[in-house]
Design a protein around this motif. Structure first.
Motif, PDB file in Angstrom:
ATOM      1  N   CYS A   1      39.052  34.011  30.562  1.00  0.00           N
ATOM      2  CA  CYS A   1      40.060  34.321  31.574  1.00  0.00           C
ATOM      3  C   CYS A   1      40.788  35.631  31.263  1.00  0.00           C
ATOM      4  O   CYS A   1      41.291  36.291  32.168  1.00  0.00           O
ATOM      5  CB  CYS A   1      41.054  33.172  31.716  1.00  0.00           C
ATOM      6  SG  CYS A   1      41.939  32.748  30.201  1.00  0.00           S
TER       7      CYS A   1
ATOM      8  N   GLU B   1      39.146  38.348  33.116  1.00  0.00           N
ATOM      9  CA  GLU B   1      39.547  38.411  34.520  1.00  0.00           C
ATOM     10  C   GLU B   1      40.931  39.046  34.661  1.00  0.00           C
ATOM     11  O   GLU B   1      41.187  39.786  35.611  1.00  0.00           O
ATOM     12  CB  GLU B   1      39.547  37.008  35.136  1.00  0.00           C
ATOM     13  CG  GLU B   1      38.211  36.288  35.075  1.00  0.00           C
ATOM     14  CD  GLU B   1      37.084  37.060  35.749  1.00  0.00           C
ATOM     15  OE1 GLU B   1      37.378  37.880  36.651  1.00  0.00           O
ATOM     16  OE2 GLU B   1      35.918  36.860  35.366  1.00  0.00           O
TER      17      GLU B   1
ATOM     18  N   ASP C   1      31.645  37.206  30.493  1.00  0.00           N
ATOM     19  CA  ASP C   1      31.993  36.214  31.519  1.00  0.00           C
ATOM     20  C   ASP C   1      32.415  34.894  30.875  1.00  0.00           C
ATOM     21  O   ASP C   1      31.876  34.484  29.856  1.00  0.00           O
ATOM     22  CB  ASP C   1      30.800  35.948  32.436  1.00  0.00           C
ATOM     23  CG  ASP C   1      30.668  37.018  33.501  1.00  0.00           C
ATOM     24  OD1 ASP C   1      31.671  37.665  33.821  1.00  0.00           O
ATOM     25  OD2 ASP C   1      29.550  37.208  34.018  1.00  0.00           O
TER      26      ASP C   1
ATOM     27  N   ALA D   1      39.545  34.730  38.691  1.00  0.00           N
ATOM     28  CA  ALA D   1      38.632  35.751  39.214  1.00  0.00           C
ATOM     29  C   ALA D   1      38.928  35.997  40.684  1.00  0.00           C
ATOM     30  O   ALA D   1      39.117  35.064  41.457  1.00  0.00           O
ATOM     31  CB  ALA D   1      37.179  35.290  39.035  1.00  0.00           C
TER      32      ALA D   1
END
Length: 313
Positions: free
Chosen positions: A199, A202, A196, A311
């Protein structure tokens, strides 16, 4: 009221401590405190609640800090106007770069930029997109290189290049024998992902969800670096996804594990981003010109489909 007083107010608001703020402003703590006290006396209000530990802004203080940021930023424009009029490209410039771009792009342009613009003092930090946006809005970064579009009204974006996604598929994986792959071949369940905050993670999730609807994503393994994901993939723990420039650094021994997508190539958009107030534009222009000139020879993909770095909700 002076700009210096407002600058001191912003420093205390950020550090929530008069001593730390004074150190940042390179003045003594009594000098900083006196100037803020003079401003409060002039306005006949309290900007800070000094009874709280750490120090907090009063309700009116929050509104003053918001306006002070605008005033201090606008004051910097005067020096910008002078620098641009003189054609001067120099001074301190704080640049943020996301982790999945830093190790590949920075070595490509840094030496050339320093050589061409020796009066610029670059201060470069590796930061996540979330940290970058926060620091740009707080005035602690002049610009950054990040995956876009970010859909943020305070941030302006200048596209530098489109970087395709490249699949890294080890032997014995179900897709290894395919020469090229389709997005529809992907299954998020056997994909090694960054943790997490990245980017690019994502982007990979969004790429897989373009064609497949996974209500309950079950990620097998996550890591903080692309290099670790490649090593784990080599151990047979799953496939992973690389930005194109990272694929150029794969050893000859493992290059046969790389697979391009059928066109249009899924890709991320990498941009130079900065605050809408447009400060230090002469340096931003110089950075864009240097990077664009170098990257043009490294990435030649034209038919691409941009995958969002945001996200999904």
């Amino acid at each position: 009221m002076t700009i210096t007083q407002l600058y001191y107010v912003l420093a205390v608001a950020e550090n929530q401590n008069f001593t730390k703020a004074a150190e940042k402003c390179f003045v003594t703590q009594p000098t900083l405190s006196m100037q803020i006290q003079k401003l409060e006396d002039e306005l006949d209000i309290l900007i800070f609640d000094r009874s709280k530990k750490p120090i907090e802004l009063t309700d009116v203080g929050k509104k003053i800090v918001h306006q002070a940021k605008n005033i201090v930023n606008e004051s910097y424009r005067i020096q910008d106007i002078v620098d641009q009029q003189k054609g001067f490209i120099g001074g301190e410039f704080k640049l943020g770069i996301i982790p999945t771009v830093m190790p590949t792009l920075l070595p490509m342009f840094l030496k050339a930029f320093i050589k061409k613009h020796p009066k610029v003092k670059l201060k470069i930090e590796e930061l996540t997109t979330e940290e970058i946006i926060s620091r740009i809005n707080d005035g602690h970064l002049d610009a950054a290189i990040a995956s876009t579009p970010l859909e943020n009204e305070t941030i302006k974006e200048r596209v530098l290049f489109f970087e395709p996604f490249v699949a890294y598929i080890p032997k014995n994986h179900r897709l290894h024998d395919k020469k090229n792959i389709d997005v529809s071949d992907l299954q998020i369940e056997d994909m090694l992902l960054l943790e997490d905050g990245h980017c690019f993670r994502e982007g990979v999730i969004n790429l897989c969800k373009v064609f497949k609807n996974h209500e309950n994503d079950n990620f097998q393994l996550e890591s903080g670096s692309i290099e670790t994901l490649v090593k784990l993939s080599n151990e047979g723990l799953g496939m992973t996804m690389l930005p194109y420039l990272h694929s150029l650094d794969i050893s000859e021994k493992h290059k046969n594990n790389l697979r391009l997508f059928n066109e249009p190539n899924p890709a991320r958009e990498v941009s130079l981003i900065y605050h809408k107030s447009e400060l230090k534009m002469q340096i931003i222009d110089a950075l864009q010109n240097t990077i664009s000139g170098i990257i043009r020879g490294a990435i030649a993909f034209q038919n691409v489909k941009i995958i969002s770095p945001l996200a999904t909700k």
